[in-house]
Design a protein around this motif. Structure first.
Motif, short mmCIF file in Angstrom:
data_model
loop_
_atom_site.label_atom_id
_atom_site.label_comp_id
_atom_site.label_asym_id
_atom_site.label_seq_id
_atom_site.Cartn_x
_atom_site.Cartn_y
_atom_site.Cartn_z
N ALA A 121 -40.99 43.70 -111.77
CA ALA A 121 -39.62 44.04 -111.37
C ALA A 121 -38.60 43.19 -112.13
N ALA A 122 -38.91 41.89 -112.30
CA ALA A 122 -37.99 41.00 -113.01
C ALA A 122 -37.85 41.39 -114.48
N VAL A 123 -38.98 41.70 -115.12
CA VAL A 123 -38.95 42.10 -116.53
C VAL A 123 -38.18 43.41 -116.70
N LEU A 124 -38.43 44.36 -115.82
CA LEU A 124 -37.74 45.64 -115.89
C LEU A 124 -36.24 45.46 -115.71
N HIS A 125 -35.86 44.59 -114.77
CA HIS A 125 -34.43 44.35 -114.54
C HIS A 125 -33.79 43.69 -115.76
N ARG A 126 -34.52 42.76 -116.38
CA ARG A 126 -33.97 42.05 -117.54
C ARG A 126 -33.80 43.01 -118.73
N ILE A 127 -34.75 43.94 -118.88
CA ILE A 127 -34.71 44.85 -120.02
C ILE A 127 -33.68 45.96 -119.83
N SER A 128 -33.66 46.53 -118.63
CA SER A 128 -32.87 47.74 -118.42
C SER A 128 -31.78 47.60 -117.37
N GLY A 129 -31.56 46.40 -116.85
CA GLY A 129 -30.49 46.20 -115.88
C GLY A 129 -30.76 46.92 -114.59
N ASP A 130 -29.77 47.70 -114.13
CA ASP A 130 -29.90 48.38 -112.84
C ASP A 130 -30.41 49.81 -112.99
N VAL A 131 -31.40 50.00 -113.86
CA VAL A 131 -31.91 51.35 -114.09
C VAL A 131 -32.51 51.94 -112.83
N LEU A 132 -32.99 51.08 -111.91
CA LEU A 132 -33.57 51.59 -110.68
C LEU A 132 -32.54 51.76 -109.56
N ALA A 133 -31.27 51.67 -109.90
CA ALA A 133 -30.24 51.97 -108.91
C ALA A 133 -30.37 53.44 -108.48
N TRP A 134 -30.03 53.70 -107.24
CA TRP A 134 -30.23 55.04 -106.68
C TRP A 134 -29.48 56.11 -107.46
N ASP A 135 -28.25 55.79 -107.92
CA ASP A 135 -27.46 56.79 -108.63
C ASP A 135 -27.80 56.89 -110.11
N ARG A 136 -28.82 56.12 -110.54
CA ARG A 136 -29.30 56.26 -111.90
C ARG A 136 -30.71 56.87 -111.84
N ALA A 137 -31.72 56.09 -112.20
CA ALA A 137 -33.08 56.65 -112.22
C ALA A 137 -33.89 56.30 -110.98
N GLY A 138 -33.29 55.49 -110.07
CA GLY A 138 -34.05 54.99 -108.94
C GLY A 138 -34.68 56.07 -108.07
N ARG A 139 -33.90 57.09 -107.78
CA ARG A 139 -34.39 58.18 -106.93
C ARG A 139 -35.55 58.91 -107.59
N TRP A 140 -35.43 59.17 -108.87
CA TRP A 140 -36.44 59.94 -109.58
C TRP A 140 -37.71 59.12 -109.80
N PRO A 263 -29.55 54.69 -100.20
CA PRO A 263 -28.39 53.94 -100.72
C PRO A 263 -27.17 54.83 -100.84
N GLY A 264 -26.02 54.28 -100.42
CA GLY A 264 -24.77 55.03 -100.52
C GLY A 264 -24.39 55.73 -99.24
N THR A 265 -25.27 55.72 -98.24
CA THR A 265 -24.96 56.38 -96.97
C THR A 265 -24.25 55.41 -96.04
N ASP A 266 -23.79 55.91 -94.88
CA ASP A 266 -23.13 55.06 -93.88
C ASP A 266 -24.08 53.99 -93.39
N GLN A 267 -25.37 54.33 -93.24
CA GLN A 267 -26.36 53.34 -92.81
C GLN A 267 -26.47 52.20 -93.80
N MET A 268 -26.42 52.53 -95.08
CA MET A 268 -26.50 51.51 -96.11
C MET A 268 -25.26 50.63 -96.08
N THR A 269 -24.09 51.21 -95.82
CA THR A 269 -22.86 50.43 -95.75
C THR A 269 -22.91 49.41 -94.62
N GLU A 270 -23.44 49.84 -93.46
CA GLU A 270 -23.57 48.93 -92.34
C GLU A 270 -24.52 47.78 -92.68
N MET A 271 -25.59 48.06 -93.38
CA MET A 271 -26.56 47.04 -93.71
C MET A 271 -25.99 46.04 -94.72
N ASN A 272 -25.15 46.50 -95.62
CA ASN A 272 -24.55 45.61 -96.60
C ASN A 272 -23.59 44.62 -95.96
#
Length: 279
Positions: A121-140, A263-272
């Motif tokens: 996970a650390a290597v992937l984050h260093r190489i590609s940043g937030d590629v696993l963010a929900w609004d990018r490739a995370g969902r897929w 991520p991005g829902t009302d439930q996620m907002t409350e958790m943040n």
């Protein structure tokens, strides 16, 4: 009259070691289950409010490894307890610490697996940043991970590893090591078979939310069913079907998945708004 009485006493004395051995094994299983329960309680306290859905941040290495080992004890000890009890029976004339060292070796292997996951996970984050963010490739990627996990359930490698976990006697006899160091080695080897059996299910947990107690319980239940249910094929095919269905829903309609933090829902907002994860 005296001869029969002598025979009865001798027979009772002869059964005493067997009853004592059974009590020791039952006590060992009870201790492992108690440790699992304690692990669930501690994990619930530590992870409360930290579920951010698929690809939840893992925090700092030390914190993650600590909670990962406790998670593995909570999730795996109920299903590995019969194996440890079998090992205890085979070592009943040796050190009473051997079964505990066996369990420690088992957890050590899972700790290494957790370290590998964190490093990836650390290597992937260093190489590609937030590629696993929900609004990018995370969902897929999460959906694809579940589909791959479903396919792995039906592979020969999964079948071999699961067979070692369900019937550990031949594996224990074939790799026997004496002494306390041998107990640690054998526990680590048994843990390796378990990692081979369950790595895809653990990857699914990351894809659904590794800090989610609900999905942690679901994955633990699937692992226990696969290792203990008499109908082995039924367990693996049912698990594969469930993972495939979850993968399809995650790609098509994630809101329809119960207990999934999207991520991005009302439930996620409350958790943040809750206390952030330790770093």
């Amino acid at each position: 009259m005296s001869a029969p009485a002598q025979k009865t006493t001798t027979g009772s004395d002869g059964l005493a070691p067997a009853f004592a051995a059974v009590r020791v094994r039952l006590g060992l299983v009870a201790a492992l289950l108690a440790l699992a329960g304690l692990g669930w309680w501690w994990t619930a306290r530590q992870m409360g409010g930290m579920d951010q859905g698929p690809w939840t941040s893992l925090g700092a290495l030390g914190w993650f490894l600590g909670i990962w080992v406790v998670m593995m004890a909570a999730m795996m000890f109920p299903s590995v307890a019969p194996t440890v009890a079998l090992y205890s029976r085979m070592t009943r004339h040796r050190s009473p610490l051997s079964p505990l060292l066996f369990a420690a070796g088992y957890l050590l292997t899972w700790a290494v697996a957790g370290l590998a996951a964190f490093t990836l996970a650390a290597v992937l984050h260093r190489i590609s940043g937030d590629v696993l963010a929900w609004d990018r490739a995370g969902r897929w990627v999460a959906g694809a991970t579940l589909v791959v996990a479903a396919v792995y359930e039906l592979t020969p490698l999964k079948d071999v590893c699961l067979g070692k976990c369900r019937s550990p006697l031949s594996s224990l006899l074939g790799s026997w090591r004496d002494g306390r160091w041998g107990a640690l080695q054998m526990g680590a080897k048994n843990g390796a078979w378990c990692v081979g059996c369950c790595w895809a299910l653990m990857a699914s947990l990351f894809a659904l939310g590794v800090m989610s107690l609900t999905w942690m319980a679901v994955v633990a239940g699937l692992i226990a069913l696969e290792k203990t249910l008499p109908w082995r094929r039924v367990a693996t095919y049912a698990t594969a079907a469930l993972l495939l269905a979850l993968g399809a829903l995650l790609l098509a309609a994630p809101d329809a998945i119960p207990a999934l933090t999207v991520p991005g829902t009302d439930q996620m907002t409350e958790m943040n708004e809750m206390e952030p994860m330790p770093s």
